[in-house]
Each structure stands twice: as structure tokens, then as C-alpha cells.
Scaffold this motif. Structure first.
Motif, PDB file in Angstrom:
ATOM      1  N   ASP A  25       0.857  -1.143  -0.206  1.00  0.00           N
ATOM      2  CA  ASP A  25      -0.164  -0.065   0.008  1.00  0.00           C
ATOM      3  C   ASP A  25       0.742   1.239  -0.170  1.00  0.00           C
ATOM      4  O   ASP A  25       0.368   2.533   0.368  1.00  0.00           O
ATOM      5  N   CYS A  26       2.009   1.157  -0.328  1.00  0.00           N
ATOM      6  CA  CYS A  26       2.892   2.399  -0.401  1.00  0.00           C
ATOM      7  C   CYS A  26       2.593   3.263  -1.795  1.00  0.00           C
ATOM      8  O   CYS A  26       2.501   2.612  -2.959  1.00  0.00           O
ATOM      9  N   ARG A  27       2.479   4.469  -1.507  1.00  0.00           N
ATOM     10  CA  ARG A  27       2.172   5.589  -2.484  1.00  0.00           C
ATOM     11  C   ARG A  27       3.534   5.796  -3.295  1.00  0.00           C
ATOM     12  O   ARG A  27       4.671   5.553  -2.786  1.00  0.00           O
ATOM     13  N   PRO A  28       3.392   6.527  -4.465  1.00  0.00           N
ATOM     14  CA  PRO A  28       4.437   6.916  -5.163  1.00  0.00           C
ATOM     15  C   PRO A  28       5.379   7.656  -4.385  1.00  0.00           C
ATOM     16  O   PRO A  28       6.767   7.397  -4.883  1.00  0.00           O
ATOM     17  N   HIS A  29       5.257   8.465  -3.380  1.00  0.00           N
ATOM     18  CA  HIS A  29       6.282   9.263  -3.074  1.00  0.00           C
ATOM     19  C   HIS A  29       6.997   8.351  -1.823  1.00  0.00           C
ATOM     20  O   HIS A  29       8.236   8.868  -1.610  1.00  0.00           O
ATOM     21  N   ASP A  30       6.518   7.156  -1.599  1.00  0.00           N
ATOM     22  CA  ASP A  30       7.273   6.102  -0.704  1.00  0.00           C
ATOM     23  C   ASP A  30       7.605   5.044  -1.629  1.00  0.00           C
ATOM     24  O   ASP A  30       7.595   3.949  -0.976  1.00  0.00           O
ATOM     25  N   PHE A  31       8.136   5.094  -2.862  1.00  0.00           N
ATOM     26  CA  PHE A  31       8.532   4.206  -3.621  1.00  0.00           C
ATOM     27  C   PHE A  31       9.421   3.267  -3.086  1.00  0.00           C
ATOM     28  O   PHE A  31       9.534   1.916  -3.395  1.00  0.00           O
ATOM     29  N   LEU A  32      10.484   3.772  -2.618  1.00  0.00           N
ATOM     30  CA  LEU A  32      11.582   2.841  -2.133  1.00  0.00           C
ATOM     31  C   LEU A  32      11.203   1.984  -0.954  1.00  0.00           C
ATOM     32  O   LEU A  32      11.532   0.763  -1.319  1.00  0.00           O
ATOM     33  N   ARG A  33      10.240   2.326  -0.181  1.00  0.00           N
ATOM     34  CA  ARG A  33       9.765   1.414   0.691  1.00  0.00           C
ATOM     35  C   ARG A  33       8.718   0.265   0.206  1.00  0.00           C
ATOM     36  O   ARG A  33       8.710  -0.695   0.587  1.00  0.00           O
ATOM     37  N   GLY A  34       8.317   0.865  -0.856  1.00  0.00           N
ATOM     38  CA  GLY A  34       7.175   0.082  -1.628  1.00  0.00           C
ATOM     39  C   GLY A  34       7.864  -0.943  -2.551  1.00  0.00           C
ATOM     40  O   GLY A  34       7.613  -2.251  -2.340  1.00  0.00           O
ATOM     41  N   SER A  35       8.964  -0.816  -3.199  1.00  0.00           N
ATOM     42  CA  SER A  35       9.444  -1.691  -4.046  1.00  0.00           C
ATOM     43  C   SER A  35      10.269  -2.739  -3.417  1.00  0.00           C
ATOM     44  O   SER A  35      10.979  -2.211  -2.370  1.00  0.00           O
ATOM     45  N   SER A  36      10.503  -3.897  -4.093  1.00  0.00           N
ATOM     46  CA  SER A  36      11.207  -4.950  -3.727  1.00  0.00           C
ATOM     47  C   SER A  36      12.733  -4.502  -3.733  1.00  0.00           C
ATOM     48  O   SER A  36      13.302  -4.935  -2.469  1.00  0.00           O
ATOM     49  N   LEU A  37      13.125  -3.883  -4.604  1.00  0.00           N
ATOM     50  CA  LEU A  37      14.547  -3.474  -4.311  1.00  0.00           C
ATOM     51  C   LEU A  37      14.829  -2.637  -3.279  1.00  0.00           C
ATOM     52  O   LEU A  37      15.879  -2.634  -2.549  1.00  0.00           O
ATOM     53  N   GLY A  38      13.962  -1.481  -3.134  1.00  0.00           N
ATOM     54  CA  GLY A  38      14.255  -0.758  -1.963  1.00  0.00           C
ATOM     55  C   GLY A  38      14.135  -1.303  -0.726  1.00  0.00           C
ATOM     56  O   GLY A  38      14.884  -1.081   0.424  1.00  0.00           O
ATOM     57  N   GLN A  39      13.067  -2.184  -0.614  1.00  0.00           N
ATOM     58  CA  GLN A  39      13.101  -3.101   0.850  1.00  0.00           C
ATOM     59  C   GLN A  39      14.548  -4.082   1.049  1.00  0.00           C
ATOM     60  O   GLN A  39      14.784  -4.035   2.029  1.00  0.00           O
ATOM     61  N   LEU A  40      14.989  -4.500  -0.077  1.00  0.00           N
ATOM     62  CA  LEU A  40      16.231  -5.269   0.155  1.00  0.00           C
ATOM     63  C   LEU A  40      17.417  -4.219   0.363  1.00  0.00           C
ATOM     64  O   LEU A  40      18.093  -4.700   1.440  1.00  0.00           O
ATOM     65  N   LEU A  41      17.565  -3.140  -0.313  1.00  0.00           N
ATOM     66  CA  LEU A  41      18.532  -2.072   0.097  1.00  0.00           C
ATOM     67  C   LEU A  41      18.417  -1.924   1.535  1.00  0.00           C
ATOM     68  O   LEU A  41      19.393  -1.670   2.241  1.00  0.00           O
ATOM     69  N   HIS A  42      17.332  -1.798   2.227  1.00  0.00           N
ATOM     70  CA  HIS A  42      17.155  -1.283   3.456  1.00  0.00           C
ATOM     71  C   HIS A  42      17.440  -2.409   4.267  1.00  0.00           C
ATOM     72  O   HIS A  42      18.296  -2.038   5.561  1.00  0.00           O
ATOM     73  N   LEU A  43      17.175  -3.676   3.954  1.00  0.00           N
ATOM     74  CA  LEU A  43      17.475  -4.814   4.870  1.00  0.00           C
ATOM     75  C   LEU A  43      18.912  -4.894   5.002  1.00  0.00           C
ATOM     76  O   LEU A  43      19.629  -5.270   6.137  1.00  0.00           O
ATOM     77  N   LEU A  44      19.823  -4.642   3.788  1.00  0.00           N
ATOM     78  CA  LEU A  44      21.340  -4.697   3.691  1.00  0.00           C
ATOM     79  C   LEU A  44      21.688  -3.414   4.262  1.00  0.00           C
ATOM     80  O   LEU A  44      23.046  -3.371   4.345  1.00  0.00           O
ATOM     81  N   GLY A  45      21.145  -2.174   4.667  1.00  0.00           N
ATOM     82  CA  GLY A  45      21.775  -1.157   5.055  1.00  0.00           C
ATOM     83  C   GLY A  45      22.510  -0.312   4.126  1.00  0.00           C
ATOM     84  O   GLY A  45      23.381   0.286   4.514  1.00  0.00           O
ATOM     85  N   LEU A  46      21.914  -0.524   2.926  1.00  0.00           N
ATOM     86  CA  LEU A  46      22.470   0.232   1.761  1.00  0.00           C
ATOM     87  C   LEU A  46      21.495   1.555   1.240  1.00  0.00           C
ATOM     88  O   LEU A  46      20.314   1.425   1.353  1.00  0.00           O
ATOM     89  N   GLU A  47      22.174   2.524   0.871  1.00  0.00           N
ATOM     90  CA  GLU A  47      21.539   3.569   0.153  1.00  0.00           C
ATOM     91  C   GLU A  47      21.328   3.367  -1.246  1.00  0.00           C
ATOM     92  O   GLU A  47      22.341   2.823  -1.971  1.00  0.00           O
ATOM     93  N   PRO A  48      20.209   3.635  -1.762  1.00  0.00           N
ATOM     94  CA  PRO A  48      20.124   3.468  -3.259  1.00  0.00           C
ATOM     95  C   PRO A  48      20.938   4.670  -4.246  1.00  0.00           C
ATOM     96  O   PRO A  48      20.985   5.658  -3.781  1.00  0.00           O
ATOM     97  N   ASP A  49      21.474   4.247  -5.254  1.00  0.00           N
ATOM     98  CA  ASP A  49      22.019   5.028  -6.216  1.00  0.00           C
ATOM     99  C   ASP A  49      20.941   5.535  -7.142  1.00  0.00           C
ATOM    100  O   ASP A  49      19.746   5.116  -7.066  1.00  0.00           O
TER     101      ASP A  49
END
Length: 268
Positions: free
Chosen positions: A100-124
Motif C-alpha cells: 500500500d505504499c504510494r508513489p512518494h514512498d516508492f523505495l519502501r514500496g519496491s522490492s529493491l528498496g526493501q532489500l537495500l534497506h534490509l542490507l543497510g544500503l543507500e540506493p544510487d
């Protein structure tokens, strides 16, 4: 969840640009990666949640992946029968972290964003584009995702389509822009969408063009095996919910996500 145990096995679903980057990131950080499979064949988008096993690539060949009884497993946009994951990374179904994540929260919504957060990484920058495109493509093209440039997004998406279809990059860009023009021309205000309902007359790159145009599109396509699928993309949550409810009432197999602006139904 804390950073995954080094022995964690990540099982991935269907290949697309976002999943390819997920696999790359996991490889860089030395996590084991396998792909969901059914009947010994790598899953696609329609079978990823009905997997019965997993495959790994070894020296250019697919091999069965052994899943040990107590091995921590993470499912990424898939499910494998008889195995319980320690975590699901997903945004396709109710209950998923990104559903249910909206466009402004796409990083938390996307699977890639979730993985990066899990690994403690910032997206490029490229990862931001991939995450926005996968989670909410139409909104990303309309500039609704912070830090995502629509023209850079077009370049990225056209590059992937060119690679997958073996078409020249310039041809793909022109095709997407032509589809966008056609969607604008055929937009029906009463229907609230541009209609392309003859599955024998599919417009090349229609979904991409509609997203670029920022107009909802309803279209039908012929699936392998002769099934006809009707799709609604880029529409409001209310339109998506209504589409899903009407097809469900007719007993059809339906999928979609009102928050991400897409739905589909199999007509036969």
C-alpha cells in the motif's frame, strides 16, 4: 529484521530489470541466490507464487538448489511450496510490506528498496529509477517519485526493452513515444481510459507508452495457450478496485493492486 545471516538463501521470482538488480546486489554482498522453479523450469511472472523448487546457475547451467531444513530463506516476489521463509520481500499482495505504499514512498514500496534497506544500503540513481519503475511506473513518468527524472527513466526502460527484444534503442524510443501519442488520441473521457480491446491488434509498447502519456489504458492481449487477458493500468485506486470487482463477479481470475494502479483479468 536485522541484517540477514550470511548463510541466508534468497529465492527470487520472475526476471525483470528490478529483479536483475536485486540478484546483482545480493551477489556483490555474497549472499546465495536461487530462482523459483516449477517442474524443473524457472518460473515466470504467472507461476512465481506456485513454485515447487528452486534452481541455481552453476557455470552457465541450471542446477537444482538444495534448501536445507533449517536454512534461513527469504522469498523475493515468489513462494516455494513446503518452505517457510524468514522474510518476504514483496509488494504484490495484501500484507506485503510494500503493498500500500504510494508513489512518494516508492523505495519502501519496491522490492529493491526493501532489500537495500534490509542490507543497510543507500540506493544510487539507477536503483532509484529501477525501484520507481517497478513500483509505480505511471507515477514515476509523471514526476511523482522524488529524485526520479522521467527522461532518465525513459532511457533506462527503453534500453532494457531494446536488449530483451533485440531492437535498436532508437526504434524502441520511437515506438514508446508513438504509443504514448496514440493513447492520448484515443483517450475516452467517459470510460476514463484509452481503449485497445482487440487482442489481435496489439500496439507495440502500449503499456509503456500509456505510462509515459500519464493516461489510464485498458487493453486485451493474447496469452500463450490462447488465453485472453484484459488489463487496466495507470488508473486511480477506485477504478482499479471497480475493474477487479466486476471481473471477479463474473467468476474470472483477477489480480492487481489499487495502490499501484494496475489490474488484470483472464477472460477465458
Amino acid at each position: 529484521m536485522n541484517k540477514p545471516d550470511p548463510h541466508t538463501l534468497f529465492i527470487l521470482g520472475a526476471l525483470d530489470p528490478e529483479m536483475r538488480e536485486i540478484a546483482r546486489v545480493l551477489g556483490v554482498h555474497r549472499y546465495a541466490v536461487a530462482w523459483a522453479a516449477t517442474g524443473g523450469q524457472k518460473c515466470n511472472s504467472s507461476s512465481a507464487y506456485d513454485a515447487d523448487s528452486a534452481l541455481q546457475m552453476v557455470q552457465g547451467r541450471w542446477r537444482n538448489q538444495l534448501i536445507l531444513p533449517r536454512q534461513p530463506v527469504v522469498f523475493v516476489e515468489c513462494a516455494v511450496a513446503r518452505h517457510a521463509p524468514v522474510l518476504r520481500i514483496d509488494h504484490h499482495h495484501p500484507g506485503d510490506a510494500g503493498f500500500d505504499c504510494r508513489p512518494h514512498d516508492f523505495l519502501r514500496g519496491s522490492s529493491l528498496g526493501q532489500l537495500l534497506h534490509l542490507l543497510g544500503l543507500e540506493p544510487d540513481d539507477t536503483q532509484r529509477l529501477l525501484a520507481a519503475a517497478d513500483h509505480c511506473l505511471t507515477s514515476a513518468y509523471q514526476g511523482e517519485c522524488p529524485g526520479v527524472d522521467p527522461d532518465e527513466l525513459l532511457f533506462l526502460r527503453a534500453s532494457w526493452q531494446a536488449k530483451m527484444s533485440s531492437r535498436p534503442f532508437g526504434v524502441v524510443v520511437s515506438s514508446i513515444l508513438d504509443a504514448a501519442r496514440l493513447v492520448r488520441e484515443r483517450y475516452d473521457a467517459l470510460e476514463g481510459a484509452a481503449l485497445f480491446l482487440d487482442p489481435t491488434l496489439m500496439v507495440p509498447d502500449l503499456p509503456e507508452g500509456a505510462a509515459r502519456a500519464g493516461r489510464p489504458v485498458r487493453y486485451r492481449s493474447m496469452e500463450p495457450g490462447g488465453q485472453v487477458k484484459e488489463m487496466l493500468k495507470g488508473a486511480s485506486a477506485e477504478m482499479i478496485s471497480s475493474f477487479m470487482e466486476s471481473h471477479h463477479a463474473l467468476g474470472r481470475r483477477v489480480y492487481g493492486n489499487p495502490y499501484r494502479g494496475y489490474a488484470g483479468a483472464y477472460l477465458n
